[in-house]
Design an enzyme around this catalytic site. Structure first.
Site, short mmCIF file in Angstrom:
data_model
loop_
_atom_site.label_atom_id
_atom_site.label_comp_id
_atom_site.label_asym_id
_atom_site.label_seq_id
_atom_site.Cartn_x
_atom_site.Cartn_y
_atom_site.Cartn_z
N CYS A 157 0.81 -1.22 0.00
CA CYS A 157 0.00 0.00 0.00
C CYS A 157 0.85 1.27 0.00
CB CYS A 157 -0.91 0.01 1.22
SG CYS A 157 -1.49 -1.63 1.69
N THR A 301 -9.89 -1.33 9.24
CA THR A 301 -9.73 -2.53 10.07
C THR A 301 -9.76 -2.12 11.54
OG1 THR A 301 -7.31 -2.42 10.09
CG2 THR A 301 -8.33 -3.69 8.32
N PRO A 302 -10.29 -2.98 12.39
CA PRO A 302 -10.40 -2.61 13.80
C PRO A 302 -9.05 -2.26 14.43
CG PRO A 302 -11.79 -4.51 13.33
CD PRO A 302 -10.99 -4.24 12.09
N GLU A 308 -2.97 3.68 13.91
CA GLU A 308 -2.56 4.92 13.23
C GLU A 308 -2.89 6.14 14.09
OE1 GLU A 308 -4.15 5.54 9.32
OE2 GLU A 308 -2.82 7.23 8.93
N LYS A 329 -10.40 6.31 1.74
CA LYS A 329 -10.72 4.90 1.46
C LYS A 329 -12.19 4.61 1.76
CE LYS A 329 -6.11 2.87 2.22
NZ LYS A 329 -5.30 3.99 2.76
N HIS A 334 -9.92 0.33 -0.61
CA HIS A 334 -8.46 0.31 -0.43
C HIS A 334 -7.83 -0.17 -1.73
CE1 HIS A 334 -4.53 -0.18 0.93
NE2 HIS A 334 -4.67 -0.99 1.96
N PHE A 393 1.61 -3.97 3.74
CA PHE A 393 2.08 -5.33 4.02
C PHE A 393 3.59 -5.37 3.82
CE2 PHE A 393 -2.00 -7.93 2.98
CZ PHE A 393 -2.55 -7.52 4.17
#
Lengths: 405, 314
Positions: A157, A301-302, A308, A329, A334, A393
């Site tokens: 990303c 995402t949880p 962040e 997003k 995404h 990732f």
């Protein structure tokens, strides 16, 4: 960096789930529209997640042969479209042969996507390696007649930010006169949707696609896969000034770091991502309090969104309460490898139009994500300095600082 | 002096040539165009040798590697990490901290055989049959991400290239990156199968292939030199192959590995796809400045730097 050697963005080409031109993307982004739909083009009836942000087929760039273009894979068409549009926007299209024009293309899973698409079309490339004659980056150079150095890179990303940083460096070194940089991804496919779905990373709000991507919302349940791309024309300020080029922004600061933690799980330690942000701000010579807008990585995402927020709190301290933060997003999904590049476009739009793109679907903000949100509707604001985070990732953290010129 | 490295252009693909006889820059090279090799290794492994490396990729460095680190990794990633660990061991860098370094990984056609198997299973079993590890471990950044974990590297990590021109793209990127920030060093890891394995429809392959990996620890060039040095010039940017210009071979993983495996590595020169060249040569006598080497508990001394220095071949 002095004013002469600064690197400016003078052209943009993009294709996103919100439109295949800069203008269409800007209009839809600031209108708070969602580009997320039920996946088209392949069967998703047994997929855990069935919703995606897909782009409309991109048109053949003027000057290329339409029949040849039609035979290309979508992943090959996309960067040609984005690069062509960016060169036209910058005024370099007709004169692209006169300069050393480089290319840095973010692309994360070129071969996986190429092989899957080819096999589904009845091709043999996966089973006949001799047919894999040309990488995407070289295909783009050949088709567009680019003569400078070229490289493909991937930090998942975060790829687009790395591409901009690398292109800026090539310009500083004098290796190129003009450089195309950005990232493209067409990874929305049956296999990749299954792969990310089985990773339990995707939203399963299949019955309500437009409301599925919900960064910072208490009801978020994962990200929504998207596809698209954005390419930028970069050139040195002195050269751009000499030809009276229109300027979007200065690529003022780039920062990067690695978690060294896990290939898919973000580090619980905020320090590496914090370091990337601080590095970018220092590179730009921008104190944290001077930032007008943050385009967050926030995928929905949880775990990731909260992580962040901890990074933002550490970097900005008390100033964070006054800095608007949004995640586009929520509208595009995404875009994986292309995320950073497309979100840099969102920052340029904020600067150009004096309006902050919202985080849509932010109905019930997570108290763990205590930020100055831009919920659901765009807000008017003059943006001189925009910051865009992208974490990927492989443990890559990047931050980009764009300054108005 | 022109290079005479053995170049194995096994791909048989488009050939291209440098624009002019290489004239490598000297000490006045632009920042970012020259870098010294602090360590290097080339590793070649047949498929049957990969499982052992997956279990133990090489001599230990620092903390013990997690047993899960390579469980889902691609074979190229395993062999790439083995090359890194081999380079560290053979150049006596085991005590060195690479925390502030960066890593670039350039695998070639990563995941072809695995993809064939995954497509077969996806067709047979549907969405639930697809491994969640396929994409993270077969994307271009998988190699660099794994090495960053293994060495606890917190600097930049990303994948470069992906195809047969990957080595050229990696060195263009590395040379530029080394000058951008206080980056003490950069691992450049190149991998690929030779020949490229041919999978059948179920993801099996009978190709007698060897996985080759080259790992290079590069640091900014210093006036001291003395070891192997890489000089990178992206060239004038004109279309390659101008008539009458002398040709050298294109840069390939196998060509670079052969040059490094020579009894006295360097000099060797290769052409880059869009003009320009990469040159491997032995720099003037001396040693890299010790400031490039920082141990976990301080700065490595001159004696260690000498031990780690050039000439000790993997």
């Amino acid at each position: 960096m002095n004013d002469q050697s600064a690197v400016w963005i003078t052209g943009v080409g993009t294709a996103t789930p919100l439109g295949n031109t800069y203008r269409a993307f800007a209009d839809n982004l600031l209108a708070g529209r969602s580009g997320v739909r039920r996946a088209q083009g392949f069967d998703v009836s047994e997929h855990p997640s069935q919703i995606v942000g897909q782009i409309e087929p991109v048109p053949c760039p003027p000057g290329l042969d339409p029949d040849e273009f039609a035979r290309l894979q979508p992943l090959e068409q996309l960067p040609l479209w984005c690069c062509g549009a960016a060169l036209r926007d910058a005024g370099w299209w007709e004169r692209r042969h006169e300069v050393r024009l480089g290319l840095v293309l973010g692309i994360g899973a070129e071969w996986l996507v190429t092989w899957e698409t080819d096999v589904l079309r009845g091709g043999e490339r996966l089973f006949r390696p001799e047919q894999d004659r040309e990488e995407l980056v070289n295909l783009v150079c050949r088709r567009l007649g680019l003569s400078g150095p070229a490289a493909a890179l991937s930090a998942a990303c975060a790829s687009g930010n790395y591409a901009l940083a690398q292109a800026r460096r090539w310009l500083e070194l004098g290796w190129v006169d003009v450089c195309l940089a950005g990232a493209c991804d067409m990874a929305v496919s049956g296999m990749s949707l299954a792969g990310f779905g089985n990773l339990r990373a995707l939203s399963r709000r299949n019955d309500d696609p437009e409301r599925a991507s919900r960064p910072f919302d208490r009801g978020r349940d994962g990200f929504v896969m998207g596809e698209g791309g954005a390419m930028f024309v970069l050139e040195r300020a002195d050269a751009a000034r000499r030809r009276s080029a229109r300027v979007y922004a200065e690529v003022a600061g780039c920062g990067s770091s690695s978690d060294a933690h896990n290939m898919v799980i973000p580090s619980p330690d905020p320090e590496p991502a914090t370091a990337a942000m601080r590095q970018a701000l220092a590179d730009a010579g921008v104190p944290p309090g001077a930032v007008d807008y943050v385009n967050a990585h926030a995928t929905g995402t949880p775990v990731g969104d909260v992580a962040e927020v901890r990074v933002l709190e550490t970097v900005f301290g008390p100033a964070l309460g006054a800095i608007p933060v949004s995640s586009t997003k929520s509208m595009t999904g995404h875009l994986l490898t292309a995320a950073a590049a497309v979100e840099a476009v969102a920052c340029l739009i904020a600067m150009e139009r004096g309006a902050l793109p919202p985080t849509i679907n932010l109905d019930d903000p997570d108290p763990e994500c205590n930020l100055r949100h831009v919920p659901n509707q765009a807000q008017e604001k003059k943006v001189r300095v925009a910051v865009s985070n992208s974490f990927g990732f492989g443990g890559s953290n990047t931050c980009l600082v764009l300054k108005a010129v | 002096m022109r290079g005479t490295a053995r170049v194995n252009d096994s791909s048989g693909k488009d050939s291209w040539f440098v624009d002019a006889t290489p004239q490598p820059p000297g000490a006045d090279a632009k920042p970012g165009t020259a870098c010294d090799l602090l360590a290097y290794a080339a590793v070649r492994v047949q498929p049957e040798g990969v499982p052992a490396l997956r279990h133990k990729p090489g001599p230990a460095v620092g903390e013990r590697l997690s047993s899960s680190l390579l469980r889902h990794a691609d074979d190229q990633t395993v062999v790439g990490l083995a090359a890194v660990l081999q380079a560290i061991a053979s150049h006596h860098l085991a005590g060195t901290s690479f925390t502030d370094w960066g890593v670039l990984g350039a695998p070639r056609f990563l995941g072809r055989v695995t993809m064939a198997a995954a497509m077969h299973r996806f067709a047979a079993e549907g969405a639930w049959g697809l491994s969640p590890h396929l994409i993270p471990h077969r994307s271009l950044h998988a190699l660099s991400g794994t090495v960053s974990q293994a060495l606890k590297i917190h600097g930049p990590n990303f994948g470069v290239g992906g195809g047969s021109h990957g080595p050229a793209e990696a060195f263009l990127t590395a040379a530029a990156l080394l000058g951008t920030r206080p980056l003490p060093g950069l691992w450049v890891v190149l991998t690929g199968w030779d020949p490229e394995p041919v999978p059948d429809r179920e993801g099996r392959t009978a190709t007698a292939a060897v996985c080759c990996a080259v790992a290079l620890a590069v640091v900014p060039a210093t006036v001291h030199g003395g070891g192997l040095r890489l000089l990178v010039s992206p060239g004038p940017g004109r279309a390659a192959g101008a008539p009458g210009t002398p040709a050298t071979g294109p840069l390939t993983l196998e060509g670079l590995a052969a040059a490094l495996e020579a009894a006295e590595p360097g000099p060797a020169t290769w052409g880059l796809p869009h003009g320009g060249w990469l040159r491997l040569e032995r720099a003037r006598a001396g040693l890299p400045g010790p400031h490039f080497l920082r141990q976990r508990h301080g700065v490595i001394g001159q004696r260690e730097a000498r031990r780690a220095g050039p000439g000790s071949k993997a």
